[in-house]
Scaffold this active site. Structure first.
Site, PDB file in Angstrom:
ATOM      1  N   ASN A  93       0.802  -1.229   0.000  1.00  0.00           N
ATOM      2  CA  ASN A  93       0.000   0.000   0.000  1.00  0.00           C
ATOM      3  C   ASN A  93       0.831   1.274   0.000  1.00  0.00           C
ATOM      4  OD1 ASN A  93      -1.710  -2.052   2.080  1.00  0.00           O
ATOM      5  ND2 ASN A  93      -2.833  -1.165   0.372  1.00  0.00           N
ATOM      6  N   ARG A  94       2.135   1.142   0.180  1.00  0.00           N
ATOM      7  CA  ARG A  94       2.976   2.316   0.288  1.00  0.00           C
ATOM      8  C   ARG A  94       2.937   3.177  -0.975  1.00  0.00           C
ATOM      9  NH1 ARG A  94       7.074   2.430   3.994  1.00  0.00           N
ATOM     10  NH2 ARG A  94       7.323   0.170   3.805  1.00  0.00           N
TER      11      ARG A  94
END
Length: 328
Positions: free
Chosen positions: A263-264
């Site tokens: 998700n970064r």
């Protein structure tokens, strides 16, 4: 509030010759990544520049540091130990049964640029420590049963690497906010412009002191000051730039389409676009801003990077990006 660093290019260039940032020909992606990282350093987690030797990576980083901080970056050697990085007890003092703490390079780099050349050859554990401090802004050191008081540190992290000498593990690649893949310039006219520019710099720093300041360097100094002023304004404006729910949805969509792992990438893409919008003087992030920063934020988060540390943003990727974002 930061002020314009005191830079005397005529004097400093004669001691350590560094091509002025404003005089670097090409390398637009490197420049963009460095400027975005400066505007929002703790939101992004640093810049990784990957490319073959002789492509101007180190020159661009040092020129940028000289422009915004008035000095060269703090450089981390390949053989750096954990004590040298985070700090440790002075050996000579310990031999006298005294406990004297010596700050490490991370503290030295506070409010400056930390440069890690050939970061892919550095011990993974050391890289992890640096990336943790970059993202949290806090250095916590535990040594020999004694805990040092947590220290706030803020720096712009830039790592460079030659992919021919090996890559970084995907987990570490993901921790770098932005990545730039550079290659040697092949266009004859651009190569000529680069050569002429370097020769002009050589001539400028070779000018005898009694002849007075070089016009070439003076003009470069003025251009660097203008660029630095623009960066300061963007840094100040960053928090006021709006990111709409629609743009956030597009960030997630782009990460999914380009198979960015984890998700970064969503967050970095949004923050990079916000920083770029601030650089452009815009009050809100647009599709155009996303389109510009997407390669920097996503290319190193794809599964392909596990097999190749020099994954290039291809023509097909550019077409896909255009189809997904289109016009405003």
């Amino acid at each position: 509030m930061e002020t314009q660093p005191s830079i005397d290019m005529q004097d400093t260039a004669s001691i350590i010759p560094i091509l002025p940032y404003s005089r670097i020909v090409g390398q637009e992606q490197i420049k963009l990544a460095l400027e975005i990282a400066y505007v929002a350093p703790q939101r992004l987690g640093g810049v990784l520049i990957s490319g073959q030797r002789g492509t101007g990576k180190s020159t661009a980083v040092r020129a940028f540091a000289r422009m915004v901080y008035g000095r060269l970056p703090v450089t981390l050697p390949i053989n750096a130990t954990e004590d040298r990085v985070v700090g440790g007890w002075k050996i000579d003092a310990l031999m006298r049964s005294e406990s004297t703490w010596q700050p490490g390079l991370l503290v030295e780099a506070n409010d400056r640029l930390l440069y890690v050349d050939e970061v892919n050859l550095l011990d993974d554990h050391i890289v992890n420590i640096i990336l943790d401090v970059t993202s949290t802004g806090v250095l916590v050191v535990q040594r020999d049963g004694q805990n040092q008081q947590p220290e706030k540190v803020a720096f712009t992290l830039v790592g460079t690497m030659n992919p021919e000498e090996g890559g970084l593990r995907p987990q570490l690649l993901d921790r770098f906010g932005l990545m730039v893949s550079v290659a040697a310039e092949t266009d004859v006219e651009k190569r000529l412009a680069i050569l002429q520019n370097v020769l002009a710099f050589d001539q400028a720093i070779a000018t005898p002191e009694q002849a007075g300041p070089s016009d070439w360097l003076e003009q470069a100094k003025q251009q660097d000051q203008e660029t630095f002023k623009k960066l300061q304004q963007a840094k100040k404006k960053f928090n006021s730039v709006e990111v709409s729910p629609k743009i956030l949805e597009l960030c997630i969509k782009l990460s999914g389409e380009f198979q960015a792992e984890g998700n970064r990438g969503d967050y970095v893409l949004a923050m990079a676009a916000k920083a770029y919008a601030a650089l452009e003087g815009a009050s809100q992030v647009t599709r155009s801003h996303l389109k510009t920063v997407a390669p920097l934020a996503l290319q190193h988060r794809r599964p392909q990077m596990a097999q190749s540390s020099q994954e290039i943003w291809s023509d097909q990727d550019r077409e896909t990006l255009e189809q997904l974002l289109g016009s405003e």
